[in-house]
Scaffold this motif. Structure first.
Motif, PDB file in Angstrom:
ATOM      1  N   MET A 145      -0.169   0.507  11.630  1.00  0.00           N
ATOM      2  CA  MET A 145       1.163   0.779  11.232  1.00  0.00           C
ATOM      3  C   MET A 145       1.543  -0.222  10.159  1.00  0.00           C
ATOM      4  O   MET A 145       1.181  -1.387  10.215  1.00  0.00           O
ATOM      5  CB  MET A 145       2.116   0.640  12.413  1.00  0.00           C
ATOM      6  N   ILE A 146       2.266   0.295   9.191  1.00  0.00           N
ATOM      7  CA  ILE A 146       2.707  -0.571   8.109  1.00  0.00           C
ATOM      8  C   ILE A 146       4.175  -0.261   7.808  1.00  0.00           C
ATOM      9  O   ILE A 146       4.576   0.908   7.790  1.00  0.00           O
ATOM     10  CB  ILE A 146       1.804  -0.414   6.872  1.00  0.00           C
ATOM     11  N   LEU A 147       4.954  -1.307   7.624  1.00  0.00           N
ATOM     12  CA  LEU A 147       6.375  -1.191   7.328  1.00  0.00           C
ATOM     13  C   LEU A 147       6.644  -1.799   5.966  1.00  0.00           C
ATOM     14  O   LEU A 147       6.084  -2.836   5.627  1.00  0.00           O
ATOM     15  CB  LEU A 147       7.217  -1.952   8.351  1.00  0.00           C
ATOM     16  N   GLY A 148       7.528  -1.177   5.188  1.00  0.00           N
ATOM     17  CA  GLY A 148       7.899  -1.746   3.899  1.00  0.00           C
ATOM     18  C   GLY A 148       8.396  -0.675   2.953  1.00  0.00           C
ATOM     19  O   GLY A 148       8.854   0.390   3.367  1.00  0.00           O
ATOM     20  N   ASP A 149       8.293  -0.964   1.663  1.00  0.00           N
ATOM     21  CA  ASP A 149       8.697  -0.012   0.633  1.00  0.00           C
ATOM     22  C   ASP A 149       7.652  -0.037  -0.473  1.00  0.00           C
ATOM     23  O   ASP A 149       7.028  -1.067  -0.720  1.00  0.00           O
ATOM     24  CB  ASP A 149      10.077  -0.386   0.080  1.00  0.00           C
ATOM     25  N   GLN A 150       7.460   1.095  -1.096  1.00  0.00           N
ATOM     26  CA  GLN A 150       6.465   1.259  -2.164  1.00  0.00           C
ATOM     27  C   GLN A 150       5.099   0.752  -1.692  1.00  0.00           C
ATOM     28  O   GLN A 150       4.534  -0.185  -2.229  1.00  0.00           O
ATOM     29  CB  GLN A 150       6.924   0.546  -3.427  1.00  0.00           C
ATOM     30  N   LEU A 151       4.577   1.414  -0.681  1.00  0.00           N
ATOM     31  CA  LEU A 151       3.385   0.954   0.032  1.00  0.00           C
ATOM     32  C   LEU A 151       2.090   1.652  -0.367  1.00  0.00           C
ATOM     33  O   LEU A 151       1.087   1.480   0.318  1.00  0.00           O
ATOM     34  CB  LEU A 151       3.601   1.137   1.538  1.00  0.00           C
ATOM     35  N   ASP A 152       2.099   2.431  -1.422  1.00  0.00           N
ATOM     36  CA  ASP A 152       0.904   3.212  -1.764  1.00  0.00           C
ATOM     37  C   ASP A 152      -0.364   2.362  -1.807  1.00  0.00           C
ATOM     38  O   ASP A 152      -1.385   2.723  -1.229  1.00  0.00           O
ATOM     39  CB  ASP A 152       1.092   3.938  -3.095  1.00  0.00           C
ATOM     40  N   GLY A 153      -0.328   1.224  -2.480  1.00  0.00           N
ATOM     41  CA  GLY A 153      -1.507   0.364  -2.587  1.00  0.00           C
ATOM     42  C   GLY A 153      -1.938  -0.198  -1.240  1.00  0.00           C
ATOM     43  O   GLY A 153      -3.123  -0.235  -0.921  1.00  0.00           O
ATOM     44  N   ALA A 154      -0.980  -0.610  -0.443  1.00  0.00           N
ATOM     45  CA  ALA A 154      -1.288  -1.171   0.872  1.00  0.00           C
ATOM     46  C   ALA A 154      -1.866  -0.110   1.801  1.00  0.00           C
ATOM     47  O   ALA A 154      -2.799  -0.373   2.551  1.00  0.00           O
ATOM     48  CB  ALA A 154      -0.032  -1.792   1.483  1.00  0.00           C
ATOM     49  N   VAL A 182      -9.987   3.579  11.194  1.00  0.00           N
ATOM     50  CA  VAL A 182      -8.858   3.879  12.083  1.00  0.00           C
ATOM     51  C   VAL A 182      -8.657   5.389  12.133  1.00  0.00           C
ATOM     52  O   VAL A 182      -9.006   6.106  11.206  1.00  0.00           O
ATOM     53  CB  VAL A 182      -7.555   3.185  11.616  1.00  0.00           C
ATOM     54  N   ASP A 183      -8.105   5.864  13.232  1.00  0.00           N
ATOM     55  CA  ASP A 183      -7.847   7.292  13.361  1.00  0.00           C
ATOM     56  C   ASP A 183      -6.583   7.702  12.625  1.00  0.00           C
ATOM     57  O   ASP A 183      -6.508   8.786  12.051  1.00  0.00           O
ATOM     58  CB  ASP A 183      -7.708   7.688  14.836  1.00  0.00           C
ATOM     59  N   LYS A 184      -5.570   6.844  12.652  1.00  0.00           N
ATOM     60  CA  LYS A 184      -4.287   7.158  12.020  1.00  0.00           C
ATOM     61  C   LYS A 184      -3.679   5.903  11.429  1.00  0.00           C
ATOM     62  O   LYS A 184      -3.878   4.803  11.943  1.00  0.00           O
ATOM     63  CB  LYS A 184      -3.293   7.716  13.043  1.00  0.00           C
ATOM     64  N   VAL A 185      -2.929   6.100  10.376  1.00  0.00           N
ATOM     65  CA  VAL A 185      -2.120   5.037   9.794  1.00  0.00           C
ATOM     66  C   VAL A 185      -0.686   5.538   9.797  1.00  0.00           C
ATOM     67  O   VAL A 185      -0.382   6.569   9.210  1.00  0.00           O
ATOM     68  CB  VAL A 185      -2.555   4.700   8.351  1.00  0.00           C
ATOM     69  N   TYR A 186       0.175   4.837  10.510  1.00  0.00           N
ATOM     70  CA  TYR A 186       1.589   5.193  10.547  1.00  0.00           C
ATOM     71  C   TYR A 186       2.295   4.382   9.467  1.00  0.00           C
ATOM     72  O   TYR A 186       2.168   3.155   9.433  1.00  0.00           O
ATOM     73  CB  TYR A 186       2.195   4.890  11.912  1.00  0.00           C
ATOM     74  N   VAL A 187       3.014   5.062   8.599  1.00  0.00           N
ATOM     75  CA  VAL A 187       3.693   4.416   7.485  1.00  0.00           C
ATOM     76  C   VAL A 187       5.191   4.643   7.626  1.00  0.00           C
ATOM     77  O   VAL A 187       5.638   5.789   7.727  1.00  0.00           O
ATOM     78  CB  VAL A 187       3.202   4.994   6.137  1.00  0.00           C
ATOM     79  N   TYR A 188       5.931   3.547   7.643  1.00  0.00           N
ATOM     80  CA  TYR A 188       7.397   3.623   7.669  1.00  0.00           C
ATOM     81  C   TYR A 188       7.882   2.936   6.408  1.00  0.00           C
ATOM     82  O   TYR A 188       7.899   1.724   6.305  1.00  0.00           O
ATOM     83  CB  TYR A 188       7.949   2.986   8.951  1.00  0.00           C
ATOM     84  N   GLU A 189       8.233   3.783   5.441  1.00  0.00           N
ATOM     85  CA  GLU A 189       8.577   3.313   4.111  1.00  0.00           C
ATOM     86  C   GLU A 189      10.051   3.602   3.842  1.00  0.00           C
ATOM     87  O   GLU A 189      10.517   4.721   4.040  1.00  0.00           O
ATOM     88  CB  GLU A 189       7.694   4.044   3.100  1.00  0.00           C
ATOM     89  N   LEU A 247      13.378  -1.624   3.912  1.00  0.00           N
ATOM     90  CA  LEU A 247      12.282  -2.441   4.429  1.00  0.00           C
ATOM     91  C   LEU A 247      11.542  -3.205   3.335  1.00  0.00           C
ATOM     92  O   LEU A 247      10.531  -3.843   3.596  1.00  0.00           O
ATOM     93  CB  LEU A 247      11.298  -1.572   5.210  1.00  0.00           C
ATOM     94  N   GLU A 248      12.057  -3.136   2.094  1.00  0.00           N
ATOM     95  CA  GLU A 248      11.385  -3.820   0.984  1.00  0.00           C
ATOM     96  C   GLU A 248      11.353  -5.330   1.198  1.00  0.00           C
ATOM     97  O   GLU A 248      10.338  -5.986   1.012  1.00  0.00           O
ATOM     98  CB  GLU A 248      12.083  -3.506  -0.336  1.00  0.00           C
ATOM     99  N   THR A 249      12.470  -5.882   1.590  1.00  0.00           N
ATOM    100  CA  THR A 249      12.563  -7.307   1.867  1.00  0.00           C
ATOM    101  C   THR A 249      12.505  -7.502   3.373  1.00  0.00           C
ATOM    102  O   THR A 249      13.241  -6.845   4.111  1.00  0.00           O
ATOM    103  CB  THR A 249      13.893  -7.882   1.318  1.00  0.00           C
ATOM    104  N   TYR A 250      11.643  -8.403   3.812  1.00  0.00           N
ATOM    105  CA  TYR A 250      11.479  -8.612   5.250  1.00  0.00           C
ATOM    106  C   TYR A 250      12.770  -9.108   5.884  1.00  0.00           C
ATOM    107  O   TYR A 250      13.406 -10.051   5.406  1.00  0.00           O
ATOM    108  CB  TYR A 250      10.352  -9.606   5.527  1.00  0.00           C
ATOM    109  N   ASP A 251      13.149  -8.455   6.959  1.00  0.00           N
ATOM    110  CA  ASP A 251      14.289  -8.856   7.776  1.00  0.00           C
ATOM    111  C   ASP A 251      13.876  -8.629   9.225  1.00  0.00           C
ATOM    112  O   ASP A 251      13.613  -7.494   9.622  1.00  0.00           O
ATOM    113  CB  ASP A 251      15.515  -8.015   7.418  1.00  0.00           C
TER     114      ASP A 251
END
Length: 85
Positions: free
Chosen positions: A1-10, A19-26, A30-34
């Motif tokens: 799982m990956i959290l953030g914004d503009q995550l295409d490269g990551a 991995v079987d799945k990658v969960y993306v919450y974009e 979420l651009e700046t960590y809080d």
């Protein structure tokens, strides 16, 4: 799982691992960590998918909000497990 914004490269890098799945919450939120925001998002994800176990990296970021996720879910948290005897 990956959290953030503009995550295409990551996401592309993460998808190279076996991995079987990658969960993306974009989201621009979420651009700046809080810690509170990340905690809220991850808590919602765990409640939705109901994993039996959730593992997180012992990074500075992971350490700063995983305890909040555990509190929100009324569950335990084990940190710094490095071996088994």
């Amino acid at each position: 799982m990956i959290l953030g914004d503009q995550l295409d490269g990551a996401v592309e890098q993460l998808a190279k691992y076996p991995v079987d799945k990658v969960y993306v919450y974009e989201s621009p939120e979420l651009e700046t960590y809080d810690a509170e925001r990340y905690c809220r998002v991850l808590t919602d994800v765990v409640r939705e998918y109901k994993p039996e176990i959730f593992l997180a990296g012992a990074t500075t970021t992971g350490r700063s909000f995983m305890s909040g996720v555990a509190i929100n879910l009324y569950t335990g948290l084990t940190a710094d497990c490095t071996g088994w005897r």
